[in-house]
Structure formats: C-alpha cells, structure tokens
Design an enzyme around this catalytic site. Structure first.
Site: not given
Lengths: 332, 332
Positions: A106, A115
């Site tokens: 995930e 990110e």
C-alpha cells in the site's frame, strides 16, 4: 519528549489509515479472492499487512513501526508465516531473502505519487520479484476533473453579518500555491473526469514515472457553475479485477481528493468545454517530491475528442455528421 | 515560501474559529443585548471583532492578522469607529489611547488557559480599563468530569479481523502523556461534572491564576463503564447573563474538550464515587504554559459532599439521617 511526540503522531496517522476500511478491506478482499495465488508462495509486503495461506511473508518496514508490526504478528500467532525486516527495501540485500512470487504494497500517497513510495515499489519489483511474479495492486490510474469549492471561498462573503471578502482573497491566493487535500462532494464536480495516467505497475519503468500527464485535456461541463480548481484522485486495481477508488463519488478515504486551486473564479456553462494541461513532474532537486503544474487552455485552440459533446460549433457539426454516417450505415 | 505557508496555516485556523458560530454568535448576541452599555463608549478589543454603537473601538492585535483586520474594517465601512493597533497589549503605551469603558476579548484557549492569553486580558484590564469598566465576558468557569473513550482505545481490539492490542497499549501510553483535544459525546461522560475553577474576571488577580483546581473532587457515576480519563471544558458568561459553554452536552465548538487520559482502565459502577485531584499550574520556566496534574484518589479516604449520592455506607447513612431530619422538620 520529542521521541514520544513523534511516535504519538505516527500512531495517530497509523490509526487514521487503519480506520480507513475502504483501504484495508480492498486489500484484504483482493487477497482473499486470490487466495490460491498466495498458497505456499513467498510474499513481500512493502509496508505492513496480512497473509492468506502464504508460505512466508516478508514484511519490510523502514520506520520504527517495524517493532510494533512484530508485536502484532506475535499477538495474532502469525510468527511462523510473517517475518518482519526492519529496513528500507532499497537497503536490503537481495540475497538475504528468496525471490518473491507476490509483492503486496500500500504505497499510494495523496494524488497517488505524493511522498514517492512508488519508486520503492518499482525497486522492490525489479530486485525482489521472481520472473512472472505478481503485484498487489497491479494497476494505478490518476484522474482529474474541473470542480468548484463553494464552501471554501463563499464562506468569507458574510460571517455572522460581517463581510470578509478581503481575507477571502488572501486565503484564495495562499490556497492556489500548493495542492489542497480536501473531500469534494459530488455536487462540486462540474465536468467529466479525464484519465491523466494509467500505470501498469508490472511493466512501467522508473523513468516513465518522472512525468505524469502533461497532455491537453478537454472536459465537458455537465452543469453551470464556478470553476475554481481541478480535483485529482486515483484508483488502483488488483489482479482479481477489484478496485480501490478514491474519487469524489466513492466512499471517502483518508486520501480524500487533491485540489489544484485556481487563483480566480471562471464562470462555466452547461456543455462548455474546459481545456487544461495538467502535469505531475518529479522534482530532481528534491528526492521523492512532485511538482504539479496546471495550465488552463483556450478550448477553441485545442483538439477535442471525436465525437465531442461540447457546445462548440465544430463539435456539434462533427457529431451530427457522425450520427448521419452511423444512420446511413445501419440503413445500408 | 515559508512566509506563505505560515499565513496559509494562520488563515485556516482563523477560518476554523470564524466558522465556530457558537463562539461568534455568543459574542455578537451578548454585545447586541447590551447595546446600551456600548453606546458612545470607548471599547478595546484584545484580539479582533465587531462594534455596537460604540464611539471608538480599539482593536489591538499582535499578529500579522492586524493588517487583514484593517482591510475587513474598510470593507465594512467601519473605519470611523474601529481603530486597529498592531501591537501586543503589553507593549502598548497606556497614554496613547483613552481609558476604555469596556474590554471585549476572546482570549480562551483549549482547557481555558492553554496559550495563557488570560494573562494579557488581566494586563489590559489593569492598565487600560477605567474605574467601573466592564469585561466581555466577565466570568469564566472550568469543569471536569470522569469519562470513557471507547472509540479511541477499543479500536485496536480488532481491525478488519487483526488484533492490535499491543499497538493500542503503546497508543494509550503516548495519549496519557499530554492533554488530548477531542470531542467527547454525552454517552462517554460517566459521572457528574465538578467545578474546578470560577474566575471573576473583573476582580481576579494575576497571582490567583497561577494555580487552578488542586482540590479533592468526588464525582458520582451515573452508570457503569470504564473510566479512561477526566474530560475538561469551560464556559464563559457575559454581563447580560448569556453563556458560551464548550462542554460535551453543548453544541460542539472548535475548542472541543480536553481529556487527561489515564494510563490504564478503571472499571466503575453506577453510583460509585470517583475521587480525584486535578491541578492546572503555570509553568514558571516556560511563560504562558500550564502543567496539568491529575491524581486518582481512594474515594474512601476523601471528604464527600453532604449530602452525597454515592453508594458508600457513610454517605447513605448521612443521607437517610438528613432525610429524616428534613421530614421531622416538615412534620413539626
């Protein structure tokens, strides 16, 4: 004390994600639906998670959460199946663990690539997945749609009887300078969504994720309204065909949506085409950061799809022509 | 860029407070109800706000928001009434402005005294308010009540089928180390609320706010449950008698409630007394910071109110005796 606050905040973020049942159940169900694929297989979880009859799951976790991951495994009597590796995947020696049949991760951030953990996933794929191995999820898609943000900006028009439009203007300026993470409801979506990127995670190369989008999109308004931004969201697909989608029409998730706010309002009508270029480009100076560029274009100057359902004469003419052609063909 | 992010965050906080209509309307209505008190008077607003027929309002604002305050005043054509002074009240020369008849201020922080703006209010009162002048609000009260926090801690028992009690334990530890700002619903309040502090803002001295509470309180459970913390909130009262209350039974505000989380669960029964000492003490080493100390006490060892409605024999006996006395008196 700093240490405590850090872990305090980390746990609150962790709790937020675990509480996002759309997210957790999408993974759980996709894995359980494909339980036969996992049977007696080697699995790497880049992040942390659950097994499903797998022989061994290597849970690779870079942060201090690795220790807690270990505790959860013991609490659930899964110590014989799941091995926690406290390391960045990039720092892991590929000879330490056997090649995996499946990589579960995930990795998605806000607007998919925030990110930049996708880079770590591709690294894991290229170094730890066996020939013919499978990724969970296997496909990611990025979407964008013109939207209005009524409550965010009309708010300042009258606050308990006092007009604060001047502050609303400053607020709008600051909001248009960086992506805004917020939940957009269906009513605020003005036009159809455009597919900005379709990533086949099994095959996409590292260089291909340097730039996403950067094309001309034409989205047709389904009602009149005030165009105030472009709303971005993503979905991922699992090998069983199931999908985890984070759009404004889906059950809300902790990812919400991301809005690129326009500095000024643009009035739009029903059937009006909104043309824009949206680009997400990796910032080479700052690792794992993406810059988002949005340019509104003159809809008369860009190519429309064929057929296009906007109100422009050229599109109406083309549409009519195509309809006639189609009728002729049927009659023939 | 840092500058922008700063103002971005400030405006979001500002928006949150303005969107708290309980707060804004409490001030507006209290002022309008006492409009005659404001007529032709000199008013100081420590913070920023609205007038009501006043002669002059001095809006003293220390932060960069002072500029925006000025813009709002112009936008609402109030420039002839409201003068913005960009300064800390403590840095303001008392000879620069006339003594005020009224000081209005929304100075309350989380658990009333967080960020210690109360000190600035008392400074303003002592240096800028005329003899017999009025404060808006004029009274502040701090309350505490034993509570449970089901969703915060039971959450970890099963997350999509995985037990994470071990993480719940870490989470509980970190949560018990600093005040938690959260909205507590009525169901989670286990016992009656105790008045911890009653501040008459017109007369209270600076030294009197160094320590709030630090007494023994006995609160009686109105149902069985799991005692997991002490919930703190405040109310303020205006000269017209109206109140802005931020408790778990009130309409929710941006202050929410503050919970001092216990490190472990304590099972409690209906009519059980919960005894505790709660102290908020100014930290002299760090200006404007309060340390909160909570000690659970043995209910058998502390004084109960007379009459007390708890299940302890001494209280039942006292209660019965008082009832009989009262009946005798009526019969006499």
């Amino acid at each position: 004390m700093d240490q405590y606050f850090k872990s305090y905040e980390e746990l609150d973020v962790h709790r937020l994600m675990l509480n996002d049942t759309s997210r957790t159940l999408a993974y759980k169900n996709a894995i359980l639906n494909d339980a036969d694929k996992f049977k007696d297989k080697i699995v790497i979880d880049v992040g942390a998670g659950t097994g499903a009859g797998a022989k061994t799951v290597y849970a690779v976790e870079a942060s201090e959460l690795a220790k807690m991951c270990e505790e959860v495994i013991i609490e659930n009597n899964l110590g014989n199946v799941i091995k926690v590796i406290h390391s960045k995947i990039e720092d892991l020696d590929p000879n330490v663990i056997p090649k995996a049949d499946i990589i579960v991760s995930e990795w998605m951030g806000f607007y998919l690539v925030h990110e930049g953990m996708l880079e770590s996933l591709l690294f894991a794929r290229d170094n730890f997945l066996c020939e013919g191995g499978i990724l969970f999820p296997s496909v990611a898609k990025l979407y964008a749609s013109p939207c209005q943000l009524s409550s965010m900006f009309q708010f300042w028009d009258s606050i308990c009887g006092i007009s604060m439009k001047c502050i609303g203007k400053h607020y709008r300026e600051t909001k248009s300078m960086k992506p805004e993470i917020a939940s957009i409801n269906e009513d605020n979506i003005l036009a159809d969504s455009k597919l900005i990127a379709w990533l086949d995670l099994q095959s996409i190369s590292l260089s291909e994720i340097n730039t996403l989008g950067n094309e001309e999109y034409v989205s047709i308004c389904n009602k009149e309204g005030i165009l105030q931004g472009i709303c971005i969201w993503f979905s991922v697909e699992f090998p069983d065909g199931s999908e985890l989608s984070t759009g404004p029409l889906d059950k809300s998730t902790h990812w919400k949506q991301t809005i690129i706010v326009l500095p000024v309002d643009v009035k739009v009508e029903k059937d009006e085409p909104v043309a824009f270029n949206l680009e997400l480009k990796k910032d080479n100076s700052k690792e794992r950061k993406y810059n988002i560029k949005l340019i509104l274009l003159d809809a008369a100057e860009v190519e429309h799809e064929i057929p296009c359902y906007c109100y422009m004469t050229k599109c109406i003419v083309t549409r009519k022509y195509l309809e006639e052609q189609s009728n002729n063909t049927i009659e023939d």
